[in-house]
Design an enzyme around this catalytic site. Structure first.
Site, PDB file in Angstrom:
ATOM      1  N   ASP A  34       5.634   1.656   9.927  1.00 31.47           N
ATOM      2  CA  ASP A  34       5.168   1.885   8.558  1.00 31.47           C
ATOM      3  C   ASP A  34       3.653   1.982   8.457  1.00 31.47           C
ATOM      4  OD1 ASP A  34       4.741  -0.789   9.052  1.00 31.47           O
ATOM      5  OD2 ASP A  34       5.787  -1.530   7.282  1.00 31.47           O
ATOM      6  N   THR A  35       2.921   1.256   9.301  1.00 28.25           N
ATOM      7  CA  THR A  35       1.459   1.336   9.228  1.00 28.25           C
ATOM      8  C   THR A  35       0.966   2.721   9.625  1.00 28.25           C
ATOM      9  OG1 THR A  35       1.250  -1.026   9.723  1.00 28.25           O
ATOM     10  CG2 THR A  35      -0.706   0.332  10.037  1.00 28.25           C
ATOM     11  N   GLN A 102       0.443 -14.643  -2.850  1.00 24.24           N
ATOM     12  CA  GLN A 102       1.859 -14.710  -3.227  1.00 24.24           C
ATOM     13  C   GLN A 102       2.381 -16.140  -3.164  1.00 24.24           C
ATOM     14  OE1 GLN A 102       3.405 -12.008  -0.314  1.00 24.24           O
ATOM     15  NE2 GLN A 102       2.582 -10.182  -1.336  1.00 24.24           N
ATOM     16  N   GLY A 204      -0.227  -2.374  -1.608  1.00 25.27           N
ATOM     17  CA  GLY A 204      -0.294  -3.205  -2.806  1.00 25.27           C
ATOM     18  C   GLY A 204      -1.672  -3.724  -3.128  1.00 25.27           C
TER      19      GLY A 204
END
Length: 286
Positions: A34-35, A102, A204
């Site tokens: 994904d990176t 988070q 994000g």
């Protein structure tokens, strides 16, 4: 028939098509991680060297190269060489990212404080700058638990003023992340011999304007935001390339540049002292 044969790995199986009630479609090979897909979506088309931060729960800080860097500095700084699109190399380091925020939010919510991420950012803006720092990659912050208490304990045990208010804790996390980005930028420049004049924030983290601004301030170079859905967009343009809609990586990035709103955060030199304070704690020889 319009898909490049080198990217086409076959057709979706009959069993899957029947289960999903869809027609058969080609299966196209995109980047294997994904990176690497996210890096394709960096909205820069001038082909000048750039740094990127793919920032979510983890933060991947790196750059895109034509060849791997396998020298003593890269080994010492724990940098990785990963295969990117079109024979590029993604040279990067893994850094703990917004996991820290988070977990802080989760702990506070469990205690009855119904804070949003925007609330935490506002409180951090109001807290005093440059007062305390944690090592974001330390084992103490790598597992789930009471993150506010761990931040307090770390500051106390390292001889720094213990944060009392929530805003002070969150400010400490944000500034520590931005300082780790600066530290990694300096290390990366030493490894590659390049000077990077811009950073692209992806994922994000682009929603967090305070982190973007602090990163620009502390790194001393502009930060540009890409898309929150960087991996998905990177995957999409690889499929467009396979279909012949675009031909080259610059064309792919131009397509993305035209599809997203890029925001620039210019560095504020008045906040450069924050990194000096960080170095006094974590690199006393500097």
């Amino acid at each position: 028939s319009d898909v490049c044969s080198s990217d086409l790995k076959g057709m979706l199986s009959d069993a899957i098509c029947q289960e999903l009630e869809i027609p058969s479609v080609p299966v196209i090979a995109v980047c294997g991680h994904d990176t690497q897909s996210a890096v394709i979506s960096v909205p820069f088309t001038d082909e000048k060297p750039f740094a990127f931060i793919s920032c979510g729960t983890w933060a991947l800080f790196g750059t895109e190269l034509k060849h791997p860097v396998m020298n003593a500095d890269a080994f010492k700084q724990e940098m990785s060489n990963e295969v990117g699109y079109d024979d590029t190399v993604t040279f990067l380091k893994n850094i703990t990212g917004l996991w820290l925020i988070q977990e802080t939010k989760r702990t506070l919510n469990q205690r009855g404080y119904n804070y949003s991420f925007a609330d935490l950012e506002t409180m951090a803006r109001d807290a005093e700058a440059g007062k305390r720092f944690i090592d974001v990659n330390a084992d103490a912050f790598s597992v789930s638990g009471d993150m506010p208490e761990r931040v307090r304990l770390w500051c106390s045990q390292s001889g720094q003023p213990e944060p009392e208010e929530t805003g002070e804790i969150v400010r400490c996390i944000y500034e520590s992340l931005a300082c780790k980005f600066r530290e990694t930028l300096d290390d990366m420049q030493k490894c590659t011999g390049e000077t990077y004049e811009k950073i692209c924030m992806l994922g994000g983290g682009v929603k967090d304007s305070l982190l973007c601004q602090l990163t620009a301030d502390i790194c001393g170079i502009p930060v540009y935001t890409g898309t929150t859905e960087a991996t998905a967009m990177g995957n999409a343009v690889v499929q467009f390339a396979s279909a012949g809609i675009v031909q080259t990586l610059p064309e792919m990035r131009k397509l993305i540049e035209n599809s997203v709103t890029v925001k620039q955060y210019a560095p504020n030199s008045e906040n450069a002292y924050i990194y000096d304070n960080y170095l006094k704690i974590y690199k006393k020889e500097a």
